[in-house]
Design a protein around this motif. Structure first.
Motif, PDB file in Angstrom:
ATOM      1  N   TRP A 112     158.182 -30.039  35.010  1.00  0.00           N
ATOM      2  CA  TRP A 112     158.257 -30.076  36.565  1.00  0.00           C
ATOM      3  C   TRP A 112     158.615 -31.194  37.033  1.00  0.00           C
ATOM      4  O   TRP A 112     159.069 -31.387  38.166  1.00  0.00           O
TER       5      TRP A 112
ATOM      6  N   ASP B 209     167.935 -27.051  36.572  1.00  0.00           N
ATOM      7  CA  ASP B 209     167.261 -26.334  37.904  1.00  0.00           C
ATOM      8  C   ASP B 209     166.385 -25.292  37.517  1.00  0.00           C
ATOM      9  O   ASP B 209     165.270 -25.009  37.876  1.00  0.00           O
ATOM     10  N   LYS B 210     166.863 -24.388  36.215  1.00  0.00           N
ATOM     11  CA  LYS B 210     166.051 -23.277  35.783  1.00  0.00           C
ATOM     12  C   LYS B 210     165.771 -23.535  34.414  1.00  0.00           C
ATOM     13  O   LYS B 210     166.348 -23.654  33.484  1.00  0.00           O
ATOM     14  N   ARG B 211     164.298 -23.658  34.346  1.00  0.00           N
ATOM     15  CA  ARG B 211     163.636 -23.969  33.064  1.00  0.00           C
ATOM     16  C   ARG B 211     163.085 -22.959  32.176  1.00  0.00           C
ATOM     17  O   ARG B 211     162.385 -23.057  31.325  1.00  0.00           O
ATOM     18  N   PHE B 212     162.783 -21.932  32.948  1.00  0.00           N
ATOM     19  CA  PHE B 212     161.615 -21.020  32.438  1.00  0.00           C
ATOM     20  C   PHE B 212     162.345 -20.052  31.226  1.00  0.00           C
ATOM     21  O   PHE B 212     161.677 -19.625  30.353  1.00  0.00           O
TER      22      PHE B 212
ATOM     23  N   ARG C 267     155.698 -14.089  35.597  1.00  0.00           N
ATOM     24  CA  ARG C 267     156.102 -14.660  34.573  1.00  0.00           C
ATOM     25  C   ARG C 267     155.128 -15.380  33.266  1.00  0.00           C
ATOM     26  O   ARG C 267     155.088 -15.117  32.152  1.00  0.00           O
TER      27      ARG C 267
END
Length: 310
Positions: free
Chosen positions: A108, A122-125, A181
């Motif tokens: 983060w 930007d998107k790490r999940f 999630r």
């Protein structure tokens, strides 16, 4: 209640500082010594001595301790390729004689990535999900067989899936306070679900979300350990609490509200309240790594007085 020590070395600590604290924690009977995985100090202050790498540090501690469990809370999926991470963790597990646990999260802290040239999407999940699939898949592949993975972010072809950890399975900790999630990932992959610095009133509800996620995938919710991490600031009296709070730049009353702080009896009461919400393991975040007497006090006046049945 199982108590572990948790440190944030990026705030200013050498390997020697961490070794001294880990060895004292082991001598006192704490079950684990876990550290963050960060490369940049957070907030203002002296940047020296600079960061220490989590898995390099844990490899050293593995050889200089003998009983205490070691791990990250949590490593960032952005820092390492999953195949390399699986090798690193398996090797440190062998070096420790089977005492390692892998805490893994999405990452983060954008500034540390910029400071050291680490990509920060930007998107790490999705990265985290695939890393968990790959790391656990590599370890679970029988010796003599190969492991392949074709995903959006990673592709592995006919990996020999070696080396293997000493532990089978090696415990994986999934941490985070997200409502949807993260519970699903914990249900799929984790031996332990950790809430990091949660609002105390929300602990039970989040635990119940994880239990429900387990039931959705046909897993017994009682297989998981449910844990939480809180800042610790314990003193024999109010003056000692205030002194320790001042050293870490925090207000004693804020720590009482949001952490595990106050006199030993106040902390025992806080632990009992967490136990009532289904938490059976607590990570005590000790921000002053030079204060070994803090650990002595917690061990003698808190840990020693926990009910045996808890």
């Amino acid at each position: 209640m199982d108590l572990r020590i948790f440190v944030e070395p990026q705030q200013g600590a050498t390997y020697g500082d961490q070794l001294a604290l880990a060895q004292r924690a082991e001598q006192l009977g704490f079950s684990g010594f876990f550290r963050s995985d960060h490369y940049l100090r957070m907030g203002a202050g002296d940047p020296l001595p600079g960061p220490t790498d989590a898995w390099t540090t844990l490899a050293g501690l593995a050889r200089e301790t003998s009983t205490i469990r070691l791990g990250t809370l949590v490593s960032s999926a952005t820092f390492r390729l999953p195949g390399v991470l699986a090798i690193q963790v398996a090797q440190v597990d062998e070096m420790s004689g089977g005492r390692v646990e892998l805490g893994l999260g999405a990452g983060w802290f954008a500034e540390e990535h910029a400071a050291y040239g680490i990509p920060f999407p930007d998107k790490r999940f999705g990265l985290l999900t695939e890393q968990l699939e790959i790391v656990t898949g590599l370890w679970a592949t029988p010796v003599g067989e190969t492991f392949s993975h074709s995903g959006e972010h990673y592709q592995l072809t006919d990996s020999p899936a070696l080396p293997k950890p000493v532990q089978s399975p090696l415990p994986v900790v999934v941490g985070g306070n997200g409502p949807r999630r993260t519970p699903r990932l914990a249900a799929r992959f984790a031996a332990e679900y950790n809430q990091s610095f949660p609002e105390k009133a929300a602990v039970a509800a989040q635990r119940d979300r994880v239990r429900a996620a387990c039931e959705e995938v046909g897993r017994d919710p009682d297989e998981l350990v449910y844990s939480a991490a809180f800042v610790a600031c314990v003193g024999r009296d109010d003056a000692e609490v205030a002194r320790r709070a001042a050293v870490i730049g925090r207000d004693p009353e804020e720590l009482r509200r949001n952490g595990l702080a106050g006199t030993p009896q106040e902390v025992l009461d806080g632990l009992a309240a967490l136990r009532e919400q289904g938490i059976t393991r607590v990570y005590l975040q000790c921000l002053d790594l030079g204060d070994l007497e803090h650990l002595d006090l917690v061990a003698s006046e808190v840990m020693a007085h926990l009910p045996a049945s808890a």
